[in-house]
Design a protein around this motif. Structure first.
Motif, PDB file in Angstrom:
ATOM      1  N   ILE A 518      43.173  38.550  85.233  1.00  0.00           N
ATOM      2  CA  ILE A 518      44.337  38.508  84.350  1.00  0.00           C
ATOM      3  C   ILE A 518      44.031  37.550  83.209  1.00  0.00           C
ATOM      4  O   ILE A 518      43.502  36.453  83.434  1.00  0.00           O
ATOM      5  N   GLY A 519      44.330  37.945  82.007  1.00  0.00           N
ATOM      6  CA  GLY A 519      44.052  37.108  80.848  1.00  0.00           C
ATOM      7  C   GLY A 519      45.129  36.066  80.620  1.00  0.00           C
ATOM      8  O   GLY A 519      46.317  36.326  80.814  1.00  0.00           O
ATOM      9  N   LEU A 520      44.699  34.874  80.227  1.00  0.00           N
ATOM     10  CA  LEU A 520      45.627  33.803  79.866  1.00  0.00           C
ATOM     11  C   LEU A 520      45.522  33.603  78.370  1.00  0.00           C
ATOM     12  O   LEU A 520      44.491  33.147  77.868  1.00  0.00           O
ATOM     13  N   GLN A 522      45.767  32.196  74.632  1.00  0.00           N
ATOM     14  CA  GLN A 522      45.529  30.819  74.205  1.00  0.00           C
ATOM     15  C   GLN A 522      46.758  30.154  73.603  1.00  0.00           C
ATOM     16  O   GLN A 522      46.758  28.953  73.367  1.00  0.00           O
ATOM     17  N   GLU A 523      47.821  30.886  73.346  1.00  0.00           N
ATOM     18  CA  GLU A 523      49.012  30.294  72.717  1.00  0.00           C
ATOM     19  C   GLU A 523      50.064  29.917  73.752  1.00  0.00           C
ATOM     20  O   GLU A 523      51.256  30.095  73.553  1.00  0.00           O
ATOM     21  N   THR A 524      49.641  29.365  74.881  1.00  0.00           N
ATOM     22  CA  THR A 524      50.577  28.969  75.927  1.00  0.00           C
ATOM     23  C   THR A 524      50.810  27.460  75.868  1.00  0.00           C
ATOM     24  O   THR A 524      50.008  26.707  75.326  1.00  0.00           O
ATOM     25  N   ASP A 525      51.933  27.020  76.441  1.00  0.00           N
ATOM     26  CA  ASP A 525      52.180  25.588  76.601  1.00  0.00           C
ATOM     27  C   ASP A 525      52.470  25.308  78.068  1.00  0.00           C
ATOM     28  O   ASP A 525      52.446  26.217  78.905  1.00  0.00           O
ATOM     29  N   LEU A 530      51.418  29.867  82.784  1.00  0.00           N
ATOM     30  CA  LEU A 530      51.111  31.138  83.428  1.00  0.00           C
ATOM     31  C   LEU A 530      52.140  32.195  83.062  1.00  0.00           C
ATOM     32  O   LEU A 530      51.813  33.373  82.908  1.00  0.00           O
ATOM     33  N   GLY A 531      53.364  31.781  82.932  1.00  0.00           N
ATOM     34  CA  GLY A 531      54.430  32.731  82.644  1.00  0.00           C
ATOM     35  C   GLY A 531      55.001  33.317  83.927  1.00  0.00           C
ATOM     36  O   GLY A 531      54.308  33.403  84.951  1.00  0.00           O
TER      37      GLY A 531
END
Length: 722
Positions: A518-520, A522-525, A530-531
């Motif tokens: 599963i791709g993560l 790069q625009e996560t905080d 993970l979401g």
């Protein structure tokens, strides 16, 4: 009609269209015809070159175009040898390589010098130069070993390494003899040669990697990458010639440098192999055949006598060197045969030495004819040696490769049967991550083509409203094309579901998937690291899950750093993820560094040593996950950071894992990451943990049950009224 009359069909052919067409038909049909009579295709191409060359039917002349493509093919062979070599195994066996290199150089040199001086009657300088030709060898049969997939065998690594030693020493002798014959040899000459060679090695080994890493980080176009690789190969070859050594040395060193940047399962590696084996290498073999003049055997006893001595000394001395190497290092008989086969063929460096010696004039006869350092009998005998040695080499390597390939299959990992049940699924959501995700899935296969690879795209109800199904089709088509460029098959799956997590979950169950990627993005905080979709999948799926964040291309990474929690070995999927990581490190020639508690390190070390062999592994004791931020100091920007996580309630679960999203999103934003959730048995997590972990699902069920209860009361009241 006029154009037909203007065509020049005189021999040798001069029309470039006809010439190139003829060569292509030779490359196409010669291997097919000769394979039918059990003759290696390499010999078929050499014989074809003899037939169409100036000493055969004279259809083609060995002009500048043939020489150009032939030179490219020779450099390509040496480049592929460096590219496909197992660097970890190479470093591990460096002492053996040095011993073999000196053996296969000194034995032919000494015996050849004595035979040339006492049997053939040549002077000392001529005998020494002729013997140095015996010492060299060209890896003409290397493509045969590559075809059988045994190029990482220790015997082949030793022979390839030994080739560099023999060629460098022989070319140094050539430089010395040429200088002595002209009176140019002095301490300053040797100092200049040694200094220039050291500068060349330093530039290729230390400057080239910086250039390669910069380029591959910024350019992902397949054509640009291939052109760049070729440019680096020929730049290194040119620098080698500037340093006073042969271009083949530069081509080999460029292969060693690019080895790290061209993964063996990548589309780029497939293109390199394809173009070389389809065009450049066959051109080289045809050009070698065009040098062979069989008529020299009937031009007098002088040529036959010289050819006989050259053949006996060259083949016998190489065989003895291979036999001694086999006995000293306790190799198998097939490995000894492989060493002899690869080291017995003479072509490039041999021809270069002889031509230089032939062109050196050391005096004149009474009639004014030039006296050459090496005469025509030696030149003709060398041509015969090229033909016979390439034939012997091809047959021997073909036989040894078949046996080593069978042995390699028999010695496959003990758990190979389980591998046939593996199925890898790549979840594809982001177009800009398709290539990285597919490449990672292919690398997890570890060259086992029997393991299916699936690409999944989920179309939700919301997507259908916005007509996003066509967007998903483009993503899958891109994934299929990318996989096929490395000769891998990706099965596209499109699923329509109410939400993404449900679609992925049910697809995994329906296809019996064992590994999920599963791709993560790069625009996560840290709040949405993970979401909810990925978190829901982790809670509901018990197979091995890899959550991948590619901050830079995989081939520009230099090291794998793995953080392992306590009790990780108690997880059912421990051996599986460990095997995948070790295979990943081995196939990409990367060192792997484990940070784990002392007891886990002991278990990992025993497994890695037993199964991996040549993987460079390091171990550091680490058990305080409250001090997780020490990795921000330990990691470099070109490291791949792998964190072995755990589901709630599993044997290796730590409360500190809840802080990972905060740490990773704040302190490791530019790091390439893989979060691994090991395989879990469904019974391995108790029900209370599931209820606590998946409160959303429980609440939903409660609401549904409450609604049903209300409806039941209403029905009972209505029936009671009646």
């Amino acid at each position: 009609m006029t154009s037909m009359l203007l065509l020049d069909l005189s021999l040798p052919l001069k029309n470039p269209v006809i010439i190139f067409s003829l060569v292509l038909f030779i490359i196409l049909f010669a291997p097919i015809l000769f394979n039918r009579i059990k003759v290696p295709h390499i010999i078929g191409l050499i014989i074809s070159g003899m037939i169409v060359g100036p000493y055969g039917l004279n259809l083609l002349s060995r002009d500048s175009s043939i020489v150009l493509f032939g030179t490219v093919g020779l450099l390509y062979i040496m480049f592929l040898a460096g590219l496909e070599i197992d660097l970890a195994e190479f470093r591990k066996n460096r002492n053996k390589i040095i011993v073999f290199g000196l053996l296969t150089f000194l034995l032919p040199l000494i015996s050849g010098t004595l035979a040339s001086y006492y049997i053939l009657g040549y002077g000392f300088l001529s005998s020494l130069l002729l013997a140095s030709m015996f010492s060299t060898h060209t890896l003409v049969s290397y493509p045969i070993a590559s075809k059988y997939g045994v190029t990482r065998n220790r015997a082949i690594n030793m022979t390839v390494g030994g080739t560099m030693i023999t060629d460098i020493l022989a070319l140094l002798i050539l430089a010395g003899v040429a200088g002595m014959s002209k009176g140019d040899v002095s301490p300053a000459f040797w100092f200049r040669l040694g200094f220039s060679f050291i500068v060349f090695v330093a530039v290729v080994l230390f400057v080239f990697p910086v250039i390669c890493r910069w380029f591959f980080k910024r350019f992902d176009d397949s054509i640009s990458q291939y052109i760049f690789v070729l440019a680096m190969v020929f730049l290194a070859s040119f620098l080698a010639e500037l340093a006073g050594v042969e271009a083949i040395i530069g081509a080999f060193f460029s292969g060693l440098v690019l080895n790290r940047f061209v993964p063996h399962s990548s589309p780029l590696n497939n293109r390199i192999d394809f173009v070389g084996n389809a065009l450049f290498i066959p051109f080289f073999l045809i050009s070698v055949g065009m040098l062979v003049d069989i008529s020299v055997l009937v031009k007098g006893w002088g040529a036959l006598r010289v050819a006989g001595v050259i053949l006996v000394i060259a083949l016998a001395s190489k065989y003895v060197a291979a036999w001694i190497t086999q006995k000293v290092f306790r190799l198998t008989s097939d490995e000894g045969l492989m060493i002899f086969g690869l080291s017995s063929s003479h072509a490039a460096a041999t021809l270069a030495i002889i031509l230089v010696g032939y062109n050196i004039i050391v005096g004149e006869t009474a009639l004014g004819e030039p006296i050459r350092l090496l005469d025509e009998d030696v030149l003709n005998g060398t041509i015969v040696l090229i033909l016979v040695s390439c034939g012997v080499s091809s047959f021997v390597v073909e036989r040894a490769s078949k046996k080593l390939a069978l042995l390699q299959e028999e010695q496959a990992p003990e758990d190979s049967d389980a591998l046939t049940d593996e199925k890898i699924l790549v979840s594809l959501s982001y177009p800009d991550m398709v290539a990285d995700m597919v490449d990672f899935g292919i690398m997890l296969k570890a060259k086992r083509r029997s393991i299916p690879l699936y690409g999944l795209h989920i179309v939700t109800d919301e997507d259908q409203k916005h007509d996003s199904a066509s967007h998903g089709k483009k993503i899958l088509n891109k994934a299929v094309d990318h996989a096929s460029s490395s000769e891998n098959i990706l099965v596209p799956l499109t699923r329509y579901d109410t939400n993404i997590s449900n679609g992925i979950t049910y697809s995994i169950k329906e296809q019996n998937i064992t590994d999920v990627i599963i791709g993560l993005h790069q625009e996560t905080d840290h709040k949405t690291f993970l979401g909810p979709k990925v978190e829901n999948i982790v809670k509901r799926i018990f197979e091995t899950i890899y959550i991948y964040k590619p901050a830079q291309p995989f081939n520009t990474l230099t090291r794998i750093v793995v953080a392992v929690p306590p009790a990780a070995s108690n997880e059912p999927g421990f051996l599986h993820w460990l095997g995948k990581l070790v295979s990943l490190a081995k196939s990409n020639t990367m060192p792997i560094h484990f940070y784990a508690p002392a007891q886990i390190i002991k278990e990992i070390k025993s497994i890695v040593t037993r199964k991996a062999g040549s993987v460079e592994a390091h171990f550091t004791a680490f058990a305080e996950w409250d001090d997780f931020l020490i990795f921000s100091r330990e990691l470099r920007i070109d490291d791949l950071f792998v964190i072995v996580c755990a589901r709630k309630g599993s044997a290796s679960y730590l409360p500190q894992l809840e802080r990972l999203p905060y740490y990773l999103s704040n302190y490791f934003q530019e790091q390439s990451l893989i979060l691994i959730y090991p395989k879990q048995l469904e019974s391995g997590i108790n029900m209370s943990d599931i209820e606590q972990a998946d409160s959303t699902l429980i609440e939903t069920l409660s609401e549904k049950l409450g609604s049903l209860s209300t409806a039941a009361k209403y029905l009972r009241r209505m029936l009671g009224d009646k």
